[in-house]
Enzyme design. Sequence first.
Site, PDB file in Angstrom:
ATOM      1  N   SER A   1       7.947  -7.721 -45.612  1.00  0.00           N
ATOM      2  CA  SER A   1       9.310  -7.918 -45.557  1.00  0.00           C
ATOM      3  C   SER A   1       9.768  -9.021 -44.763  1.00  0.00           C
ATOM      4  O   SER A   1       9.170 -10.255 -44.914  1.00  0.00           O
ATOM      5  CB  SER A   1       9.991  -6.390 -45.234  1.00  0.00           C
ATOM      6  OG  SER A   1      11.252  -6.753 -45.581  1.00  0.00           O
TER       7      SER A   1
ATOM      8  N   ASP B   1      10.029  -4.943 -56.880  1.00  0.00           N
ATOM      9  CA  ASP B   1      10.753  -4.979 -55.437  1.00  0.00           C
ATOM     10  C   ASP B   1      11.898  -5.799 -55.403  1.00  0.00           C
ATOM     11  O   ASP B   1      12.030  -6.750 -55.933  1.00  0.00           O
ATOM     12  CB  ASP B   1       9.528  -5.468 -54.531  1.00  0.00           C
ATOM     13  CG  ASP B   1       9.972  -5.447 -53.125  1.00  0.00           C
ATOM     14  OD1 ASP B   1      11.286  -4.849 -52.650  1.00  0.00           O
ATOM     15  OD2 ASP B   1       9.233  -5.639 -52.122  1.00  0.00           O
TER      16      ASP B   1
ATOM     17  N   HIS C   1       9.262  -1.095 -52.341  1.00  0.00           N
ATOM     18  CA  HIS C   1       9.284  -2.083 -51.102  1.00  0.00           C
ATOM     19  C   HIS C   1       8.472  -1.437 -50.146  1.00  0.00           C
ATOM     20  O   HIS C   1       8.130  -2.402 -48.940  1.00  0.00           O
ATOM     21  CB  HIS C   1      10.815  -2.236 -50.850  1.00  0.00           C
ATOM     22  CG  HIS C   1      10.937  -3.368 -49.507  1.00  0.00           C
ATOM     23  ND1 HIS C   1      10.582  -4.600 -49.798  1.00  0.00           N
ATOM     24  CD2 HIS C   1      11.297  -3.178 -48.257  1.00  0.00           C
ATOM     25  CE1 HIS C   1      10.635  -5.265 -48.615  1.00  0.00           C
ATOM     26  NE2 HIS C   1      11.074  -4.457 -47.810  1.00  0.00           N
TER      27      HIS C   1
END
Length: 503
Positions: free
Chosen positions: A216, A277, A393
């Site tokens: 991320s 995602d 995610h």
Amino acid sequence: MEKRESAMTVEKNHEVSSENQEVQRNNEDDMYGNEKKNIGYRISASAAYQIAASAASYLQSHTRTMLPFKSSNPESIKDSSKDGNGSESGSDMISSDMASLMATTDSVTAVVAAKEDVKQAVADDLNSTHSSPCEWFICDDDQSGTRFFVIQGSESLASWQANLLFEPIKFEGLDVLVHRGIYEIAKGMYEGMLPDVRSHLKSHGKRATFRFTGHSLGGSLSLLVNLMLLIRGEVPASSLLPVIMFGSPSIMCGGDRLLRQLGLPRSHVQAITMHRDIVPRAFSCNFPSRVVELLKALNGKFRHHPCLNNQNLLYAPMGQLLILQPDEKFSPPHHLLPSGTGLYFLTSPFSNEDSEEKLLWAWQRIFFNSPHPLDILSDRTAYGSEGTIIRDHDMKSYLKSIREVIRQEQNRIRKTKREQRRKDWWSLVLSRGVSAGIILGKSITTTGLHRGQFNLAIVLQTGRASLKRFGKLVASRHIYLLVILLLPAKLLLLGAYHVINFR
């Protein structure tokens, strides 16, 4: 942990000295004047809240006529349209979903529309060498001389402040635009990592290599720190291994052009993205025209943003995109990909670089808008600890899917090796030449020899080939095949015995 403890000590000493300075100022200034002076130096939690609240209130009063908020009730739509601004008469009838949307919009635009001194104060807070908003870790591989820098994703309030400060600024003074908040974190993180980079170079010399990776926000930071080390001349390009990012948002406008300027291949940036995602899509999807106009109205830096003006997106994907698809039981497959678990990357049939880049960009654009983030957010099952947003995610989901891909690849390799051993085994049993003729009971005759005479030279010649094949099997540690080969060997001896007796 040592670095954290040292940073906390430095920060504590810094706070003590700041308090002493504050006491001295209080003797000269009143309370209000003191707070006013300290705003540009440091923002407390309460002050930050007041700034955000006032900005949200200001924004709400000025954007109601710009955003097409509508109620699910037709009557409220008519009423709201009568008063001109659509705020007072229809406010009581707005649905809870629209209220949530307005609250979210206020939170985001409060940062976008804030004054420069407020944003600079936030940026200075993010750009800290003492306490980074994201944790980072080091792991060394002594055999290869590689030092791994692993950066954590968004886990703190400060990291989310960085996410919201997404206006574009120049990266390292170059003609490339970057996400401001993430760049500010990268600056402080760069200074914290630099001593560990230099020490590794000193101890390993030319053999030293570096691998940056993260999930991320951590993946985006990995990319920036990696490029900063090269641009600032601290590490040669030969020592920087490709950056591997997991579920990271795009943060650059002109990133592929920057890679070419630095002499790096597109594969230097490997962005692994879960098939559904939302985070990698957040800045790279098509923004509706009304959102584009709103951003330009709130912040002047978006008015001349090339990605927003030319492509209706904030930041473009860069490097090589790899799409990770998990098992169907975990998450539904993507309609653009084959079914089943896999790790897919895009290739182009064109040899021309320009044609290849255009085709890949067109395909990426389709992928990042299928599904569109707004479609994901409109699904009620997307929210919560069990929602699809977290499921697709979460780093644990990436880890689980990567392990499944590795397991499948290991099974494929084992299957290939078994097939190769089977081929070697049959080539040994059914070897061509005299030995095969003897096993089948055929008489061997050659030119220049009497009828039925046994040619031992041919047997020895073909025997050498069989021994070579057998040696390969032994070298591959499959000695257990010797037991299986005992029967054909016995047949070989019996065949030779019968031929000699026949003579």
